[in-house]
Write a protein that holds these residues in place. Sequence first.
Motif, PDB file in Angstrom:
ATOM      1  N   ARG A 107       0.844  -1.207   0.000  1.00  0.00           N
ATOM      2  CA  ARG A 107       0.000   0.000   0.000  1.00  0.00           C
ATOM      3  C   ARG A 107       0.870   1.244   0.000  1.00  0.00           C
ATOM      4  O   ARG A 107       0.609   2.198  -0.725  1.00  0.00           O
ATOM      5  CB  ARG A 107      -0.930  -0.005   1.212  1.00  0.00           C
ATOM      6  CG  ARG A 107      -2.146  -0.867   1.048  1.00  0.00           C
ATOM      7  CD  ARG A 107      -3.180  -0.559   2.114  1.00  0.00           C
ATOM      8  NE  ARG A 107      -2.643  -0.495   3.457  1.00  0.00           N
ATOM      9  CZ  ARG A 107      -2.657  -1.493   4.332  1.00  0.00           C
ATOM     10  NH1 ARG A 107      -3.197  -2.645   3.994  1.00  0.00           N
ATOM     11  NH2 ARG A 107      -2.159  -1.335   5.537  1.00  0.00           N
ATOM     12  N   HIS A 108       1.901   1.234   0.815  1.00  0.00           N
ATOM     13  CA  HIS A 108       2.836   2.361   0.877  1.00  0.00           C
ATOM     14  C   HIS A 108       3.467   2.600  -0.502  1.00  0.00           C
ATOM     15  O   HIS A 108       3.563   3.728  -0.974  1.00  0.00           O
ATOM     16  CB  HIS A 108       3.906   2.052   1.933  1.00  0.00           C
ATOM     17  CG  HIS A 108       4.758   3.202   2.287  1.00  0.00           C
ATOM     18  ND1 HIS A 108       4.489   4.013   3.355  1.00  0.00           N
ATOM     19  CD2 HIS A 108       5.865   3.703   1.703  1.00  0.00           C
ATOM     20  CE1 HIS A 108       5.408   4.954   3.419  1.00  0.00           C
ATOM     21  NE2 HIS A 108       6.256   4.784   2.433  1.00  0.00           N
ATOM     22  N   PHE A 109       3.886   1.530  -1.141  1.00  0.00           N
ATOM     23  CA  PHE A 109       4.489   1.583  -2.471  1.00  0.00           C
ATOM     24  C   PHE A 109       3.484   2.119  -3.496  1.00  0.00           C
ATOM     25  O   PHE A 109       3.809   2.967  -4.326  1.00  0.00           O
ATOM     26  CB  PHE A 109       4.975   0.182  -2.844  1.00  0.00           C
ATOM     27  CG  PHE A 109       5.621   0.043  -4.192  1.00  0.00           C
ATOM     28  CD1 PHE A 109       6.362   1.054  -4.772  1.00  0.00           C
ATOM     29  CD2 PHE A 109       5.486  -1.147  -4.894  1.00  0.00           C
ATOM     30  CE1 PHE A 109       6.954   0.892  -6.009  1.00  0.00           C
ATOM     31  CE2 PHE A 109       6.073  -1.320  -6.129  1.00  0.00           C
ATOM     32  CZ  PHE A 109       6.807  -0.287  -6.686  1.00  0.00           C
ATOM     33  N   ALA A 110       2.240   1.648  -3.437  1.00  0.00           N
ATOM     34  CA  ALA A 110       1.216   2.084  -4.381  1.00  0.00           C
ATOM     35  C   ALA A 110       0.937   3.573  -4.237  1.00  0.00           C
ATOM     36  O   ALA A 110       0.876   4.304  -5.236  1.00  0.00           O
ATOM     37  CB  ALA A 110      -0.064   1.280  -4.178  1.00  0.00           C
ATOM     38  N   TYR A 111       0.764   4.033  -3.018  1.00  0.00           N
ATOM     39  CA  TYR A 111       0.485   5.450  -2.801  1.00  0.00           C
ATOM     40  C   TYR A 111       1.649   6.312  -3.252  1.00  0.00           C
ATOM     41  O   TYR A 111       1.466   7.340  -3.904  1.00  0.00           O
ATOM     42  CB  TYR A 111       0.180   5.725  -1.323  1.00  0.00           C
ATOM     43  CG  TYR A 111      -1.030   5.006  -0.797  1.00  0.00           C
ATOM     44  CD1 TYR A 111      -2.136   4.736  -1.602  1.00  0.00           C
ATOM     45  CD2 TYR A 111      -1.079   4.574   0.522  1.00  0.00           C
ATOM     46  CE1 TYR A 111      -3.238   4.073  -1.109  1.00  0.00           C
ATOM     47  CE2 TYR A 111      -2.187   3.915   1.028  1.00  0.00           C
ATOM     48  CZ  TYR A 111      -3.263   3.670   0.210  1.00  0.00           C
ATOM     49  OH  TYR A 111      -4.350   3.020   0.700  1.00  0.00           O
ATOM     50  N   THR A 112       2.847   5.903  -2.915  1.00  0.00           N
ATOM     51  CA  THR A 112       4.030   6.679  -3.287  1.00  0.00           C
ATOM     52  C   THR A 112       4.182   6.764  -4.802  1.00  0.00           C
ATOM     53  O   THR A 112       4.394   7.847  -5.347  1.00  0.00           O
ATOM     54  CB  THR A 112       5.293   6.044  -2.679  1.00  0.00           C
ATOM     55  OG1 THR A 112       5.149   5.994  -1.264  1.00  0.00           O
ATOM     56  CG2 THR A 112       6.534   6.839  -3.032  1.00  0.00           C
ATOM     57  N   SER A 113       4.061   5.648  -5.482  1.00  0.00           N
ATOM     58  CA  SER A 113       4.267   5.654  -6.928  1.00  0.00           C
ATOM     59  C   SER A 113       3.193   6.458  -7.643  1.00  0.00           C
ATOM     60  O   SER A 113       3.481   7.167  -8.609  1.00  0.00           O
ATOM     61  CB  SER A 113       4.335   4.235  -7.482  1.00  0.00           C
ATOM     62  OG  SER A 113       3.141   3.543  -7.244  1.00  0.00           O
ATOM     63  N   THR A 114       1.969   6.406  -7.155  1.00  0.00           N
ATOM     64  CA  THR A 114       0.895   7.178  -7.777  1.00  0.00           C
ATOM     65  C   THR A 114       1.122   8.673  -7.585  1.00  0.00           C
ATOM     66  O   THR A 114       1.053   9.442  -8.543  1.00  0.00           O
ATOM     67  CB  THR A 114      -0.467   6.766  -7.182  1.00  0.00           C
ATOM     68  OG1 THR A 114      -0.653   5.364  -7.385  1.00  0.00           O
ATOM     69  CG2 THR A 114      -1.600   7.525  -7.833  1.00  0.00           C
ATOM     70  N   VAL A 115       1.389   9.081  -6.360  1.00  0.00           N
ATOM     71  CA  VAL A 115       1.587  10.512  -6.077  1.00  0.00           C
ATOM     72  C   VAL A 115       2.803  11.063  -6.805  1.00  0.00           C
ATOM     73  O   VAL A 115       2.751  12.140  -7.399  1.00  0.00           O
ATOM     74  CB  VAL A 115       1.700  10.752  -4.548  1.00  0.00           C
ATOM     75  CG1 VAL A 115       2.172  12.147  -4.235  1.00  0.00           C
ATOM     76  CG2 VAL A 115       0.366  10.485  -3.885  1.00  0.00           C
ATOM     77  N   VAL A 116       3.890  10.331  -6.790  1.00  0.00           N
ATOM     78  CA  VAL A 116       5.103  10.804  -7.467  1.00  0.00           C
ATOM     79  C   VAL A 116       4.877  10.881  -8.971  1.00  0.00           C
ATOM     80  O   VAL A 116       5.335  11.825  -9.632  1.00  0.00           O
ATOM     81  CB  VAL A 116       6.320   9.921  -7.119  1.00  0.00           C
ATOM     82  CG1 VAL A 116       7.523  10.286  -7.957  1.00  0.00           C
ATOM     83  CG2 VAL A 116       6.656  10.064  -5.642  1.00  0.00           C
TER      84      VAL A 116
END
Length: 142
Positions: A107-116
Amino acid sequence: QAVRPPVEAGAVATVAGEGAPAGIVARGDSAFLSGVVVLLSLVIHALVWFFVRGKLRLVEDDERASTALRLKRLENLDMFLDLPLFTGLALTVVAFSLITLDAGMSRHFAYTSTVVGILSAVSLRIRYLYPLKERLIQQTVS
Protein backbone atom coordinates in the motif's frame (compact mmCIF):
# COMPACT_ATOMS: atom_id res chain seq x y z
CA GLN A 1 16.04 -33.26 25.23
CA ALA A 2 13.46 -30.85 26.43
CA VAL A 3 10.36 -30.37 24.33
CA ARG A 4 9.18 -26.82 23.90
CA PRO A 5 5.55 -26.15 24.71
CA PRO A 6 3.41 -25.15 21.73
CA VAL A 7 3.10 -21.42 21.12
CA GLU A 8 -0.42 -20.07 21.39
CA ALA A 9 -1.85 -18.20 18.42
CA GLY A 10 -0.99 -14.51 18.63
CA ALA A 11 1.64 -15.01 21.35
CA VAL A 12 5.33 -14.45 20.77
CA ALA A 13 7.66 -16.74 22.67
CA THR A 14 11.34 -16.08 23.22
CA VAL A 15 13.78 -18.72 24.34
CA ALA A 16 16.95 -17.51 26.02
CA GLY A 17 19.80 -17.21 23.51
CA GLU A 18 17.58 -17.19 20.42
CA GLY A 19 17.54 -13.43 19.85
CA ALA A 20 14.60 -11.12 19.26
CA PRO A 21 11.01 -12.28 19.07
CA ALA A 22 9.85 -13.36 15.61
CA GLY A 23 7.26 -10.55 15.39
CA ILE A 24 9.90 -7.85 15.85
CA VAL A 25 12.20 -9.35 13.23
CA ALA A 26 9.35 -9.62 10.73
CA ARG A 27 8.37 -5.97 11.29
CA GLY A 28 11.98 -4.87 10.86
CA ASP A 29 12.32 -6.81 7.62
CA SER A 30 9.03 -5.38 6.41
CA ALA A 31 10.14 -1.82 7.14
CA PHE A 32 13.43 -2.40 5.34
CA LEU A 33 11.68 -3.96 2.34
CA SER A 34 9.18 -1.10 2.26
CA GLY A 35 12.00 1.44 2.27
CA VAL A 36 13.86 -0.35 -0.51
CA VAL A 37 10.74 -0.61 -2.67
CA VAL A 38 9.84 3.07 -2.19
CA LEU A 39 13.43 4.09 -2.94
CA LEU A 40 13.39 1.96 -6.08
CA SER A 41 10.13 3.61 -7.11
CA LEU A 42 11.64 7.06 -6.65
CA VAL A 43 14.70 6.10 -8.70
CA ILE A 44 12.49 4.83 -11.54
CA HIS A 45 10.45 8.03 -11.44
CA ALA A 46 13.62 10.16 -11.48
CA LEU A 47 14.92 8.31 -14.53
CA VAL A 48 11.62 8.83 -16.35
CA TRP A 49 11.54 12.51 -15.34
CA PHE A 50 15.06 13.15 -16.66
CA PHE A 51 14.28 11.23 -19.86
CA VAL A 52 11.20 13.37 -20.55
CA ARG A 53 13.05 16.55 -19.58
CA GLY A 54 15.75 15.62 -22.10
CA LYS A 55 13.11 15.25 -24.83
CA LEU A 56 11.79 18.72 -24.03
CA ARG A 57 15.29 20.14 -23.99
CA LEU A 58 15.95 18.77 -27.50
CA VAL A 59 13.07 20.87 -28.82
CA GLU A 60 14.03 23.85 -26.68
CA ASP A 61 17.65 23.88 -27.86
CA ASP A 62 16.87 23.35 -31.57
CA GLU A 63 17.41 26.95 -32.73
CA ARG A 64 17.77 25.91 -36.39
CA ALA A 65 14.17 24.69 -36.71
CA SER A 66 11.33 27.10 -37.35
CA THR A 67 9.08 28.11 -34.49
CA ALA A 68 6.11 26.37 -36.11
CA LEU A 69 8.07 23.13 -36.43
CA ARG A 70 9.17 23.33 -32.81
CA LEU A 71 5.55 23.82 -31.69
CA LYS A 72 4.52 20.76 -33.73
CA ARG A 73 7.32 18.75 -32.14
CA LEU A 74 6.05 19.79 -28.69
CA GLU A 75 2.59 18.54 -29.63
CA ASN A 76 4.18 15.28 -30.67
CA LEU A 77 5.87 14.99 -27.24
CA ASP A 78 2.52 14.84 -25.47
CA MET A 79 2.81 11.07 -24.99
CA PHE A 80 6.18 11.48 -23.29
CA LEU A 81 4.70 14.03 -20.90
CA ASP A 82 2.20 11.39 -19.78
CA LEU A 83 4.99 8.85 -19.22
CA PRO A 84 5.39 9.71 -15.49
CA LEU A 85 1.66 9.05 -15.02
CA PHE A 86 1.90 5.73 -16.83
CA THR A 87 4.98 4.81 -14.79
CA GLY A 88 3.12 5.61 -11.56
CA LEU A 89 0.18 3.51 -12.69
CA ALA A 90 2.40 0.58 -13.68
CA LEU A 91 4.23 0.69 -10.34
CA THR A 92 0.88 0.82 -8.54
CA VAL A 93 -0.18 -2.36 -10.33
CA VAL A 94 3.13 -3.97 -9.30
CA ALA A 95 2.50 -2.84 -5.72
CA PHE A 96 -0.91 -4.46 -5.65
CA SER A 97 0.67 -7.63 -7.00
CA LEU A 98 3.07 -7.54 -4.05
CA ILE A 99 0.17 -7.42 -1.60
CA THR A 100 0.63 -11.15 -1.06
CA LEU A 101 4.02 -10.46 0.52
CA ASP A 102 3.12 -7.56 2.79
CA ALA A 103 -0.06 -5.51 2.61
CA GLY A 104 1.39 -2.53 4.49
CA MET A 105 4.46 -2.34 2.29
CA SER A 106 2.54 -2.67 -0.95
CA ARG A 107 0.00 0.00 0.00
CA HIS A 108 2.84 2.36 0.88
CA PHE A 109 4.49 1.58 -2.47
CA ALA A 110 1.22 2.08 -4.38
CA TYR A 111 0.48 5.45 -2.80
CA THR A 112 4.03 6.68 -3.29
CA SER A 113 4.27 5.65 -6.93
CA THR A 114 0.89 7.18 -7.78
CA VAL A 115 1.59 10.51 -6.08
CA VAL A 116 5.10 10.80 -7.47
CA GLY A 117 3.83 9.99 -10.97
CA ILE A 118 1.20 12.71 -10.78
CA LEU A 119 3.61 15.29 -9.35
CA SER A 120 6.26 14.46 -11.97
CA ALA A 121 3.85 14.87 -14.86
CA VAL A 122 2.45 18.12 -13.49
CA SER A 123 5.91 19.56 -12.78
CA LEU A 124 7.11 18.80 -16.30
CA ARG A 125 4.07 20.43 -17.85
CA ILE A 126 3.99 23.53 -15.60
CA ARG A 127 7.70 24.16 -15.16
CA TYR A 128 8.98 23.30 -18.64
CA LEU A 129 6.30 22.73 -21.28
CA TYR A 130 4.10 25.77 -20.62
CA PRO A 131 6.93 28.36 -20.55
CA LEU A 132 8.52 26.87 -23.69
CA LYS A 133 5.22 26.94 -25.58
CA GLU A 134 4.64 30.51 -24.44
CA ARG A 135 8.05 31.62 -25.74
CA LEU A 136 7.50 29.88 -29.06
CA ILE A 137 4.03 31.36 -29.46
CA GLN A 138 5.42 34.82 -28.70
CA GLN A 139 8.09 34.30 -31.36
CA THR A 140 5.41 33.29 -33.86
CA VAL A 141 3.31 36.39 -33.15
CA SER A 142 6.21 38.83 -33.37
